[in-house]
Design an enzyme around this catalytic site. Sequence first.
Site, PDB file in Angstrom:
ATOM      1  N   CYS A 101      15.626 -19.783 -11.583  1.00 59.05           N
ATOM      2  CA  CYS A 101      14.046 -18.690 -11.588  1.00 59.05           C
ATOM      3  C   CYS A 101      13.036 -18.782 -10.489  1.00 59.05           C
ATOM      4  CB  CYS A 101      13.412 -20.937 -10.457  1.00 59.05           C
ATOM      5  SG  CYS A 101      11.656 -21.111 -10.679  1.00 59.05           S
ATOM      6  N   ASP A 204      12.732 -14.832 -25.952  1.00 55.68           N
ATOM      7  CA  ASP A 204      11.725 -13.876 -26.611  1.00 55.68           C
ATOM      8  C   ASP A 204      11.911 -14.711 -28.017  1.00 55.68           C
ATOM      9  OD1 ASP A 204       9.838 -13.113 -24.832  1.00 55.68           O
ATOM     10  OD2 ASP A 204      10.840 -10.537 -25.441  1.00 55.68           O
TER      11      ASP A 204
HETATM   12  C1  LIG Z   1       5.795 -21.560 -18.111  1.00 51.35           C
HETATM   13  C2  LIG Z   1       7.027 -21.202 -17.626  1.00 51.35           C
HETATM   14  C3  LIG Z   1       7.828 -22.863 -17.457  1.00 51.35           C
HETATM   15  C4  LIG Z   1       9.869 -22.349 -17.159  1.00 51.35           C
HETATM   16  N1  LIG Z   1      10.007 -23.419 -16.445  1.00 51.35           N
HETATM   17  C5  LIG Z   1      11.307 -23.463 -16.452  1.00 51.35           C
HETATM   18  C6  LIG Z   1      12.280 -24.531 -15.882  1.00 51.35           C
HETATM   19  O1  LIG Z   1      11.368 -25.568 -15.214  1.00 51.35           O
HETATM   20  N2  LIG Z   1      13.520 -24.155 -15.634  1.00 51.35           N
HETATM   21  C7  LIG Z   1      14.216 -22.789 -16.074  1.00 51.35           C
HETATM   22  O2  LIG Z   1      16.009 -23.191 -16.350  1.00 51.35           O
HETATM   23  N3  LIG Z   1      13.683 -21.843 -16.399  1.00 51.35           N
HETATM   24  C8  LIG Z   1      12.036 -22.334 -16.882  1.00 51.35           C
HETATM   25  N4  LIG Z   1      11.325 -21.154 -17.813  1.00 51.35           N
HETATM   26  C9  LIG Z   1      12.115 -20.281 -18.032  1.00 51.35           C
HETATM   27  C10 LIG Z   1      12.255 -20.101 -19.805  1.00 51.35           C
HETATM   28  O3  LIG Z   1      13.577 -21.492 -19.734  1.00 51.35           O
HETATM   29  C11 LIG Z   1      13.296 -19.126 -21.029  1.00 51.35           C
HETATM   30  O4  LIG Z   1      14.123 -18.842 -20.124  1.00 51.35           O
HETATM   31  C12 LIG Z   1      11.971 -18.214 -20.602  1.00 51.35           C
HETATM   32  O5  LIG Z   1      10.720 -18.882 -20.780  1.00 51.35           O
HETATM   33  C13 LIG Z   1      12.930 -17.142 -21.794  1.00 51.35           C
HETATM   34  O6  LIG Z   1      12.667 -18.103 -23.135  1.00 51.35           O
HETATM   35  P1  LIG Z   1      11.823 -17.787 -23.809  1.00 51.35           P
HETATM   36  O7  LIG Z   1      10.791 -16.713 -24.834  1.00 51.35           O
HETATM   37  O8  LIG Z   1      11.957 -19.336 -25.312  1.00 51.35           O
HETATM   38  O9  LIG Z   1      10.378 -18.725 -23.510  1.00 51.35           O
HETATM   39  C14 LIG Z   1      10.108 -20.834 -17.452  1.00 51.35           C
HETATM   40  C15 LIG Z   1       9.320 -20.379 -18.747  1.00 51.35           C
HETATM   41  C16 LIG Z   1       8.040 -20.256 -18.559  1.00 51.35           C
HETATM   42  C17 LIG Z   1       7.478 -19.037 -19.075  1.00 51.35           C
END
Ligand SMILES: Cc1cc2nc3c(=O)[nH]c(=O)nc-3n(C[C@H](O)[C@H](O)[C@H](O)COP(=O)(O)O)c2cc1C
Length: 398
Positions: A101, A204
């Site tokens: 985070c 992604d």
């Molecule tokens: C709105 C939002 C909230 C997120 N909250 C968390 C979280 O609580 N804990 C965490 O480890 N990653 C969090 N992430 C990161 C996602 O778990 C992930 O690593 C990131 O979005 C990339 O993956 P994706 O492209 O599949 O979304 C968050 C991302 C977004 C966009």
Amino acid sequence: MRIGSLTVASNLFLSPLAGYTNLPFRLVVREIGGVGLCTTDLVNARSLLEKNKKAFKLIETRPADSPLAVQLFGSVPEEMRDAAMCLESIGIASVDINMGCPVRKVCTVGGGSAMMTELNKTAALVRGMARAVKIPVTAKMRLGWDDENLTAPDLARALEDAGAAAIFVHGRTREQGFGGTVNLAGIRAVVHAAKAIPVVGNGDVITPQAAKRMFDETGCAGVSIGRGAFYNPWIFQHTLHFLRTSETGGAGSPLPAAGANAIAGADQVPRSTSTEGALPPEPTFAERVRVMCRHLDLMIEVFDEPLGCRMFRKVAPWYAKRFGPCHEFNKRAVQISTRAEFHEVLGDYIRWRQQFLGDDGQLQPRFRPAPMIASFMREPASAQREQIAVPRGPVAAW
Ligand SMILES: Cc1cc2nc3c(=O)[nH]c(=O)nc-3n(C[C@H](O)[C@H](O)[C@H](O)COP(=O)(O)O)c2cc1C
């Protein structure tokens, strides 16, 4: 696939998305199928120990929502250990530690991405947790703080030695935020660094083809999907099908005996030489609407009608992204306060949308949403231009 003492039915995971991956959304995804393990939004370890109501709402679950991992954040080893023990005692299947985070509030207290910069301290914290519980303790990280500090491979190795059961890695640095391309070579370096535990790639993945590319190019043992599941809760089921019907690689393939990840030799890059798998048909509009309504019903069941509807205001437009022309829907859906209001908005929208349909009852081709393409499957210049939307909310800076 195994994560420590836990066996999961598929190696596709739902990533934590604070504000979104609540019980109703997890149930929606699980009802459609294909997901092996879901993780909650991040939860403050201290708040759990203080029996804070909001923290307990974040970990609310039911038997259909299993197996479930709870993601903790915090930097005080005793608090993290005690919170893990508390979660184990109430039947949670796995505990994940947030090390990715980038939000200041989390980093300034030494949690989130800040943990990636303090290897020994972080390893000691993980050791304390892993010794205290039998359920797996996993870590979710980014590739590093910035391009000059790609610490994820060293950190992964240190955490494995400290007892971590798996590593989840988002293929971007903290500095990158959500910009730029997901770095598959960076994920691959983490896969190489881990000796025996599974490394799960993330970032992604918005199509089954992107999941396959991530498996093939990184050798990761699993793929975790966040925003892609919000666009498309069918993604897990479709990806499983795609991988199982592809010739090589991915969730349908047996894992190599040598280790948890799919890479055996240090220098070979497992290129995608396979034949393409089969893609199930896109969900119909009627099916998307059915699942969206189910999502709202669950929101109301779990949060009650006023709060559930308010929360759903930011959910409905995600479903609408694949409806074709949708501004008439979105502008009213973001104001709903009751289920009845939502159904009125939906009914009006379905009538309005008919003007875009052909004789076959389908959207005319020119109104169909463009196919989705992951950042790491595009030409570099267009990858910069067309990033995936980041959901709005308190953590829009994730
Ligand atoms: C709105 C939002 C909230 C997120 N909250 C968390 C979280 O609580 N804990 C965490 O480890 N990653 C969090 N992430 C990161 C996602 O778990 C992930 O690593 C990131 O979005 C990339 O993956 P994706 O492209 O599949 O979304 C968050 C991302 C977004 C966009």
